[in-house]
Write an enzyme that holds these catalytic residues in place. Structure first.
Site, short mmCIF file in Angstrom:
data_model
loop_
_atom_site.label_atom_id
_atom_site.label_comp_id
_atom_site.label_asym_id
_atom_site.label_seq_id
_atom_site.Cartn_x
_atom_site.Cartn_y
_atom_site.Cartn_z
N ASP A 1 1.00 -0.64 -20.62
CA ASP A 1 -0.03 0.24 -20.19
C ASP A 1 0.14 1.37 -19.39
O ASP A 1 -0.30 1.57 -18.29
CB ASP A 1 -1.50 -0.38 -19.81
CG ASP A 1 -2.77 0.23 -19.62
OD1 ASP A 1 -2.89 1.15 -20.41
OD2 ASP A 1 -3.60 -0.11 -18.89
N PHE B 1 0.82 -1.22 -0.10
CA PHE B 1 0.15 -0.15 0.11
C PHE B 1 0.89 1.18 0.05
O PHE B 1 1.65 1.35 0.96
CB PHE B 1 -0.89 -0.03 1.22
CG PHE B 1 -1.70 1.29 1.33
CD1 PHE B 1 -2.85 1.50 0.55
CD2 PHE B 1 -1.23 2.09 2.27
CE1 PHE B 1 -3.79 2.49 0.47
CE2 PHE B 1 -2.32 3.39 2.21
CZ PHE B 1 -3.16 3.71 1.60
#
Length: 361
Positions: free
Chosen positions: A208, A158
């Site tokens: 991407d 995170f």
């Protein structure tokens, strides 16, 4: 009768002697038979597999500090994948903030179930295990995965800084990214891509690159995410595997839009160039821009015209405090973006060259 009695006694004696001899041999063999294996060797046959599985579920962690987690654990940690836990989304699925039972925050990416139809589980596991061991300061770390049926969940570290997309396009940023912070982000993304292209074996093509796939840590250092979902490009002297072209509108290389179906490192370079323009101007690559003549055009084309005209400072994001920002430095970054977004793939620099140019500023 006496001869018969003598014969009977002789037969009984012979039978007894043979029986005693057989028993002696049997006892000797039993004494020489191998002993059963010691307990620790027997236990080694029942060691649990490294990927605990239940009801067709499989999970694996690449970080020793992360305990084994199950699908039910992750569902509970995300409040059953509540919309309020969504950190972002992309072409592969949604990302959720999860709080594990230990209290540790992680990011959980729930892949689209459609992916399971096109990629076998063994292939998925092999790719995840390869990518799970890749470490670089500018790549988001894959901590583990959990899979059951069509459900495939990836567990990432995170990062409290959120996505670059959020930081650039937040209508009320507090505070907006400074010029030095944006330059540091660009250097970090370039370094991470150069590592994927040039230092990984086999090389990894991201396919991407965009602002929402760049995450920021507490110090605003960039980490590229979702590189683990791009298929690896295996190269050798005799073989180059094909990699399906992909991308997002505005970042996608022109050769992909024109029908080229094989992805390449040069496609990533173009996407990086579009990202660089986005970081400098604060404009989304997918939104048209009006030129001086009032004609709408793509952001990349608009920025390339500004570079040719030497108007770098004019297109700089108005949210950037321009005090102390040198025009020459801005133009140097825009020139790098200009070269990366060349229409001809062969004319684009490698990411290694881009890193050198940016580090020399």
């Amino acid at each position: 009768m006496e001869p018969i009695f003598q014969a009977l006694v002789a037969a009984v004696a012979s039978f007894s002697a043979i029986s005693l001899l057989f028993l002696a041999v049997l006892l000797l063999c039993r004494r020489r038979s191998p002993k059963p294996p010691p307990p620790f060797l027997s236990m080694s046959l029942s060691i649990a597999p490294s990927r605990p599985a239940a009801h067709g579920e499989e999970s694996f962690t690449f970080d020793p500090s992360l305990p084994h987690v199950s699908l039910s654990d992750l569902a509970a940690a995300t409040e059953n994948f509540s919309p309020g836990r969504i950190l972002g989304d992309g072409g592969f699925g949604f990302v959720y903030k999860a709080i594990l039972p230990s209290g540790a925050p992680v990011a959980v990416k729930r892949l689209s179930p459609d992916l399971a139809r096109f990629q076998g589980f063994r292939e998925f596991r092999a790719e995840m295990e390869t990518i799970g061991h890749i470490r670089h300061p500018n790549l988001a770390r894959l901590l583990g995965y959990c899979a059951a049926g069509p459900d495939r969940l990836l567990i990432y570290e995170f990062l409290p800084g959120g996505s670059l997309d959020q930081r650039i396009h937040d209508p009320d940023p507090d505070p907006p990214l400074s010029w030095s912070a944006r330059l540091r982000v660009l250097r970090g993304v370039a370094s991470g891509l150069a590592f994927l292209h040039e230092d990984c074996r086999p090389s990894i093509i991201h396919r991407d690159i965009k602002a929402s796939n760049v995450l920021l840590d507490g110090d605003l250092d960039a980490r590229i995410a979702d590189f683990g979902l791009a298929r690896m490009l295996e190269t050798s002297q005799s073989h180059v595997s094909t990699l399906e072209a992909a991308g997002t509108l505005g970042y996608m290389a022109p050769e992909y839009r024109e029908g080229v179906t094989t992805a390449s490192a040069k496609g990533d370079v173009y996407s990086f160039g579009a990202l660089a323009v986005e970081i400098l101007t604060g404009r989304r690559p997918s939104w048209p821009v009006k030129g001086d003549d009032g004609v709408e055009m793509g952001m990349v084309k608009w920025a390339r015209r500004a570079v040719v005209a030497g108007r770098g400072m004019e297109i700089l994001d108005p949210l950037i405090n321009k005090e102390g920002v040198m025009d020459a430095e801005v133009m140097a970054v825009l020139v790098v973006a200009y070269r990366c977004t060349d229409e001809v793939p062969k004319s684009r620099p490698s990411m290694g060259m881009v890193v050198k140019h940016l580090n020399n500023l």
